[in-house]
Write an enzyme that holds these catalytic residues in place. Structure first.
Site, PDB file in Angstrom:
ATOM      1  N   LYS A   9      -0.639   2.866  -2.617  1.00 35.31           N
ATOM      2  CA  LYS A   9      -1.627   1.993  -2.444  1.00 35.31           C
ATOM      3  C   LYS A   9      -3.175   2.519  -2.651  1.00 35.31           C
ATOM      4  O   LYS A   9      -3.572   3.574  -2.127  1.00 35.31           O
ATOM      5  CB  LYS A   9      -1.550   1.372  -1.254  1.00 35.31           C
ATOM      6  CG  LYS A   9      -2.530   0.304  -0.621  1.00 35.31           C
ATOM      7  CD  LYS A   9      -2.626  -0.809  -1.203  1.00 35.31           C
ATOM      8  CE  LYS A   9      -1.349  -1.828  -0.939  1.00 35.31           C
ATOM      9  NZ  LYS A   9      -1.350  -2.931  -1.985  1.00 35.31           N
TER      10      LYS A   9
ATOM     11  N   ASN B  98      -5.443  -3.316  -5.102  1.00 35.04           N
ATOM     12  CA  ASN B  98      -5.830  -4.788  -4.796  1.00 35.04           C
ATOM     13  C   ASN B  98      -7.036  -5.249  -5.303  1.00 35.04           C
ATOM     14  O   ASN B  98      -7.711  -5.483  -4.370  1.00 35.04           O
ATOM     15  CB  ASN B  98      -5.949  -4.637  -3.225  1.00 35.04           C
ATOM     16  CG  ASN B  98      -4.199  -4.537  -2.498  1.00 35.04           C
ATOM     17  OD1 ASN B  98      -3.865  -3.598  -2.049  1.00 35.04           O
ATOM     18  ND2 ASN B  98      -3.385  -5.653  -2.868  1.00 35.04           N
TER      19      ASN B  98
ATOM     20  N   HIS C 259       7.181  -7.819  -4.539  1.00 36.98           N
ATOM     21  CA  HIS C 259       6.125  -7.332  -3.495  1.00 36.98           C
ATOM     22  C   HIS C 259       6.657  -7.207  -2.174  1.00 36.98           C
ATOM     23  O   HIS C 259       7.613  -7.798  -1.746  1.00 36.98           O
ATOM     24  CB  HIS C 259       4.902  -8.486  -3.627  1.00 36.98           C
ATOM     25  CG  HIS C 259       3.984  -8.278  -2.640  1.00 36.98           C
ATOM     26  ND1 HIS C 259       3.937  -8.948  -1.524  1.00 36.98           N
ATOM     27  CD2 HIS C 259       2.865  -7.462  -2.672  1.00 36.98           C
ATOM     28  CE1 HIS C 259       3.003  -8.751  -0.951  1.00 36.98           C
ATOM     29  NE2 HIS C 259       2.318  -7.739  -1.509  1.00 36.98           N
TER      30      HIS C 259
ATOM     31  N   HIS D 154       7.776  -1.959   2.775  1.00 33.63           N
ATOM     32  CA  HIS D 154       7.104  -1.400   3.633  1.00 33.63           C
ATOM     33  C   HIS D 154       8.272  -0.825   4.597  1.00 33.63           C
ATOM     34  O   HIS D 154       8.035   0.094   5.674  1.00 33.63           O
ATOM     35  CB  HIS D 154       5.960  -2.126   4.232  1.00 33.63           C
ATOM     36  CG  HIS D 154       4.850  -2.493   3.447  1.00 33.63           C
ATOM     37  ND1 HIS D 154       4.961  -3.027   2.652  1.00 33.63           N
ATOM     38  CD2 HIS D 154       3.699  -2.220   3.951  1.00 33.63           C
ATOM     39  CE1 HIS D 154       3.820  -3.438   1.956  1.00 33.63           C
ATOM     40  NE2 HIS D 154       2.853  -2.902   2.815  1.00 33.63           N
TER      41      HIS D 154
ATOM     42  N   ARG E 238      -3.482 -10.518  12.115  1.00 36.60           N
ATOM     43  CA  ARG E 238      -3.788  -9.373  11.544  1.00 36.60           C
ATOM     44  C   ARG E 238      -5.152  -9.487  10.624  1.00 36.60           C
ATOM     45  O   ARG E 238      -5.348 -10.228   9.996  1.00 36.60           O
ATOM     46  CB  ARG E 238      -2.518  -9.236  10.254  1.00 36.60           C
ATOM     47  CG  ARG E 238      -2.699  -7.644   9.715  1.00 36.60           C
ATOM     48  CD  ARG E 238      -1.531  -7.446   8.802  1.00 36.60           C
ATOM     49  NE  ARG E 238      -2.125  -6.569   7.958  1.00 36.60           N
ATOM     50  CZ  ARG E 238      -1.376  -5.953   6.775  1.00 36.60           C
ATOM     51  NH1 ARG E 238      -0.276  -6.391   6.565  1.00 36.60           N
ATOM     52  NH2 ARG E 238      -1.908  -4.946   5.974  1.00 36.60           N
TER      53      ARG E 238
HETATM   54 MG   LIG Z   1      -0.078  -5.475  -4.724  1.00 33.30          MG
END
Ligand SMILES: [Mg+2]
Length: 440
Positions: free
Chosen positions: A212, A242, A339, A368, A422
């Site tokens: 990431k 991102n 994803h 994750h 969040r």
């Molecule tokens: Mg992505």
């Protein structure tokens, strides 16, 4: 219709799950992140499970749908979309609604939602993410009733195991002010990222690694990818900032990492920018930001903006719609990957079941899950050689750990509202009030 298949009750349980201090362009993961567990209980006494985002905007849509569903058969998953639209308390269809605010256009983080990093938030996207959990729960209940795994309800599996990718993050050792830290330590430089990758390799046997990005200046992230390539020769590597980079920065990074990356994921924001980059590099571009709905597919595919789409059954409205996306990708010669966002074992089971049915899935799926230390399922799945076995047990093949669910729901009830929605930027600003998202 067999009365056993009629929905008798729907239970919604919002929870807060522990999350480590993982960094991204939007800030840092909160100490706890919201999820919603959906239980569809049939008149036959079978409970089907689904999991999705748990922020307030999703709960606002899930509650009226949960009230409307009893009396419908669990086989009517296609009707969930019309039922969700009919019960949506917000007025506009497809437009950004009062409860689904787009991030302000003047903000540097415009176009990126902290809860999903999936482009501008719309009522339709929120609705589909809610429907996905209901669809999964209905299929789980149907499978349990019939004694069939969910993959059989989707046409059957084409593989016995599903490969996942290690999800590497820049991270702090602990959340600011936390009394305790996990034992991962910080990862803020190439050596830290390689050490993290080695641990993922040792624990779970992952073959491919995704970093990431969008956290530090691109040169630092290029160095991390180069260090991974040196430590793990020949392994597939991905970098996902991102959308934090300009077209020119993206092209510069692509030149540096040409031949090193399996794919570069969302280097810049928007289909136009992605198409411009794609036209000028041979590095394959992937996305879970500019193609997140069927409406976004035609332009992106016509412009050749992406070579790989990351499917996500939460985004696309469930397992059936994920298969429809796969068919579109096959038709247009676009690759398919998967994803992930912070999730628990119910979502992982759903991801694995649908992934098992997709012949066109040729990339390891993101997850994750290894970062999550808590769960609401009774048995944690075990990765072997980076793969999960596809369950042939009825439904999704997972059982609810009710004491764990109650405990995590208690945490949600006890929260003062700080963590129920969040917001990675807010979490970062609690540590550094002057922090602003960076773009390069
Ligand atoms: Mg992505």
């Amino acid at each position: 219709m067999d009365a056993k298949l009629i929905v008798d009750e729907v239970r919604l349980t919002p929870i807060l799950i522990s999350d480590p201090p993982l960094l991204n362009v939007q800030g840092v993961h909160q100490p706890s992140t919201p999820r919603l567990v959906v239980e569809v209980i049939t008149r036959g006494g079978v409970s089907g499970l689904g999991e999705t985002y748990g922020d307030g905007v999703y709960l606002d849509l899930a509650r009226p749908l949960a009230e409307a569903l009893p009396g419908h058969p669990v086989t009517d998953v296609n009707a969930l979309f019309t039922l969700a639209t009919a019960t949506d308390p917000t007025p506009a269809t497809g437009a950004t609604s009062a409860t689904a605010p787009a991030l302000g256009a003047e903000e540097p983080d415009a176009g990126v939602s902290a809860a999903g990093l999936r482009g501008v938030r719309t009522a339709e996207k929120l609705r589909l993410s809610v429907v996905s959990a209901f669809e999964t729960a209905c299929l789980d209940a149907l499978g349990k009733t019939l004694g069939l795994p969910v993959h059989a309800l989707l046409g059957g599996k084409v593989r016995d195991t599903v490969e996942y990718s290690a999800y590497l993050f820049y991270r702090w050792a602990a959340h600011p002010g936390a009394e305790a830290a996990d034992d991962w330590g910080p990862a803020l430089d190439p050596a830290g990222i390689v050490a993290q990758a080695r641990r993922f390799d040792r624990l779970h046997g992952f073959r491919s690694f995704k970093l990431k990005g969008g956290v530090f200046e691109p040169e630092r992230e290029i160095a991390a990818i180069r260090a991974l390539a040196e430590a793990f020769p020949g392994r597939p590597l991905r970098l996902d900032p991102n959308g934090a980079w300009s077209v020119e920065t993206s092209l510069a990074v692509a030149r540096e990492l040409d031949g090193v990356l399996e794919y570069l994921e969302d280097p810049a924001s928007g289909t136009g920018a992605m198409a411009e980059i794609a036209a000028r590099t041979d590095v394959p571009l992937a996305t879970n930001m500019c193609v997140t709905t069927f409406e976004e597919v035609p332009e992106a595919f016509a412009k050749g903006a992406v070579r790989i789409v990351l499917c996500d059954h939460h985004y696309w409205g469930g397992l059936g719609r994920t298969r429809e996306l796969a068919a579109l990708c096959r038709t247009y010669g676009v690759g398919l990957s998967m994803h992930s966002n912070t999730h628990l074992g119910i979502s992982l089971a759903a991801m694995t079941q649908v992934a098992a049915t997709l012949p066109e899935l040729h990339h390891a799926c993101d997850t994750h899950y290894p970062w999550q230390t808590e769960d609401v399922v009774t048995t944690r799945p075990v990765f072997r050689d980076g793969r999960l076995a596809v369950s042939d047990a009825p439904g999704l093949g997972v059982d609810l750990d009710r004491p764990a669910l109650a405990s995590l729901h208690r945490r949600w009830l006890d929260d003062d509202g700080t963590l129920r929605d969040r917001d990675d930027a807010a979490a970062m600003r609690r540590a550094d009030p002057a922090w602003r998202p960076s773009t390069w």
